[in-house]
Scaffold this motif. Structure first.
Motif, PDB file in Angstrom:
ATOM      1  N   UNK A   4       5.439  11.807 -54.681  1.00  0.00           N
ATOM      2  CA  UNK A   4       6.837  11.585 -55.053  1.00  0.00           C
ATOM      3  C   UNK A   4       6.858  10.996 -56.460  1.00  0.00           C
ATOM      4  N   UNK A   5       7.604  11.669 -57.337  1.00  0.00           N
ATOM      5  CA  UNK A   5       7.759  11.209 -58.716  1.00  0.00           C
ATOM      6  C   UNK A   5       9.248  11.179 -59.006  1.00  0.00           C
ATOM      7  N   UNK A   6       9.742  10.038 -59.399  1.00  0.00           N
ATOM      8  CA  UNK A   6      11.170   9.840 -59.692  1.00  0.00           C
ATOM      9  C   UNK A   6      12.034  10.258 -58.504  1.00  0.00           C
ATOM     10  N   UNK A   7      11.607   9.863 -57.308  1.00  0.00           N
ATOM     11  CA  UNK A   7      12.308  10.107 -56.047  1.00  0.00           C
ATOM     12  C   UNK A   7      12.377  11.577 -55.649  1.00  0.00           C
ATOM     13  N   UNK A  47       3.693  14.468 -67.648  1.00  0.00           N
ATOM     14  CA  UNK A  47       4.708  14.292 -66.614  1.00  0.00           C
ATOM     15  C   UNK A  47       5.933  15.148 -66.857  1.00  0.00           C
ATOM     16  N   UNK A  48       6.352  15.228 -68.097  1.00  0.00           N
ATOM     17  CA  UNK A  48       7.526  16.035 -68.440  1.00  0.00           C
ATOM     18  C   UNK A  48       7.270  17.517 -68.173  1.00  0.00           C
ATOM     19  N   UNK A  49       6.070  17.982 -68.492  1.00  0.00           N
ATOM     20  CA  UNK A  49       5.747  19.397 -68.303  1.00  0.00           C
ATOM     21  C   UNK A  49       5.638  19.750 -66.821  1.00  0.00           C
ATOM     22  N   UNK A  50       4.925  18.939 -66.046  1.00  0.00           N
ATOM     23  CA  UNK A  50       4.682  19.318 -64.650  1.00  0.00           C
ATOM     24  C   UNK A  50       5.875  19.066 -63.739  1.00  0.00           C
ATOM     25  N   UNK A  51       6.744  18.107 -64.095  1.00  0.00           N
ATOM     26  CA  UNK A  51       7.906  17.840 -63.250  1.00  0.00           C
ATOM     27  C   UNK A  51       9.181  18.505 -63.762  1.00  0.00           C
ATOM     28  N   UNK A  55      11.618  12.354 -69.599  1.00  0.00           N
ATOM     29  CA  UNK A  55      10.628  11.277 -69.558  1.00  0.00           C
ATOM     30  C   UNK A  55      11.207   9.946 -69.108  1.00  0.00           C
ATOM     31  N   UNK A  56      12.495   9.784 -69.247  1.00  0.00           N
ATOM     32  CA  UNK A  56      13.120   8.519 -68.829  1.00  0.00           C
ATOM     33  C   UNK A  56      13.290   8.435 -67.319  1.00  0.00           C
ATOM     34  N   UNK A  57      13.071   9.553 -66.609  1.00  0.00           N
ATOM     35  CA  UNK A  57      13.294   9.587 -65.169  1.00  0.00           C
ATOM     36  C   UNK A  57      12.104   9.114 -64.345  1.00  0.00           C
ATOM     37  N   UNK A  58      10.925   9.005 -64.952  1.00  0.00           N
ATOM     38  CA  UNK A  58       9.744   8.588 -64.209  1.00  0.00           C
ATOM     39  C   UNK A  58       8.951   7.580 -65.033  1.00  0.00           C
ATOM     40  N   UNK A  59       7.986   6.952 -64.376  1.00  0.00           N
ATOM     41  CA  UNK A  59       7.167   5.946 -65.051  1.00  0.00           C
ATOM     42  C   UNK A  59       5.747   6.469 -65.249  1.00  0.00           C
TER      43      UNK A  59
END
Length: 95
Positions: A4-7, A47-51, A55-59
């Motif tokens: 789970x990334x950014x819910x 993270x931005x590419x795979x999700x 970038x502000x949505x995940x840590x």
């Protein structure tokens, strides 16, 4: 691997992450990074590419955990070194 990334739930596979990053030029590394293939990428770029999220949505912690569990090597941020040494400049002026 399910994570789970950014819910949001994601099913990530190491080969798919490698394929997603293939052909993408790494940005300059200023923080935590990850080695994918022969290149070193900032975690936030990966993270931005795979999700496909902002970038502000995940840590970095979320992405780091996921990539580490997939078997990628993550690196800590490099310590910042000063561009010049004040003592060396003082000696040059003779003060």
């Amino acid at each position: 691997m399910r994570c789970v990334i950014a819910r949001f739930p994601f099913d990530l596979i190491k080969s798919e992450v490698e394929q997603s990053m293939n052909g993408i030029t790494p940005e300059p590394v200023t923080g935590v990074s990850v080695t994918i293939g022969r290149r070193v990428y900032p975690l936030m770029q990966v993270g931005e590419v795979i999700t496909k999220q902002n970038r502000r949505d995940f840590t970095t912690g979320e992405i780091r955990r996921a990539l580490t569990r997939l078997g990628f090597t993550c690196h800590e941020a490099r310590p910042v070194t000063p561009a010049w040494d004040a003592r060396a400049d003082e000696d040059a002026l003779g003060w």
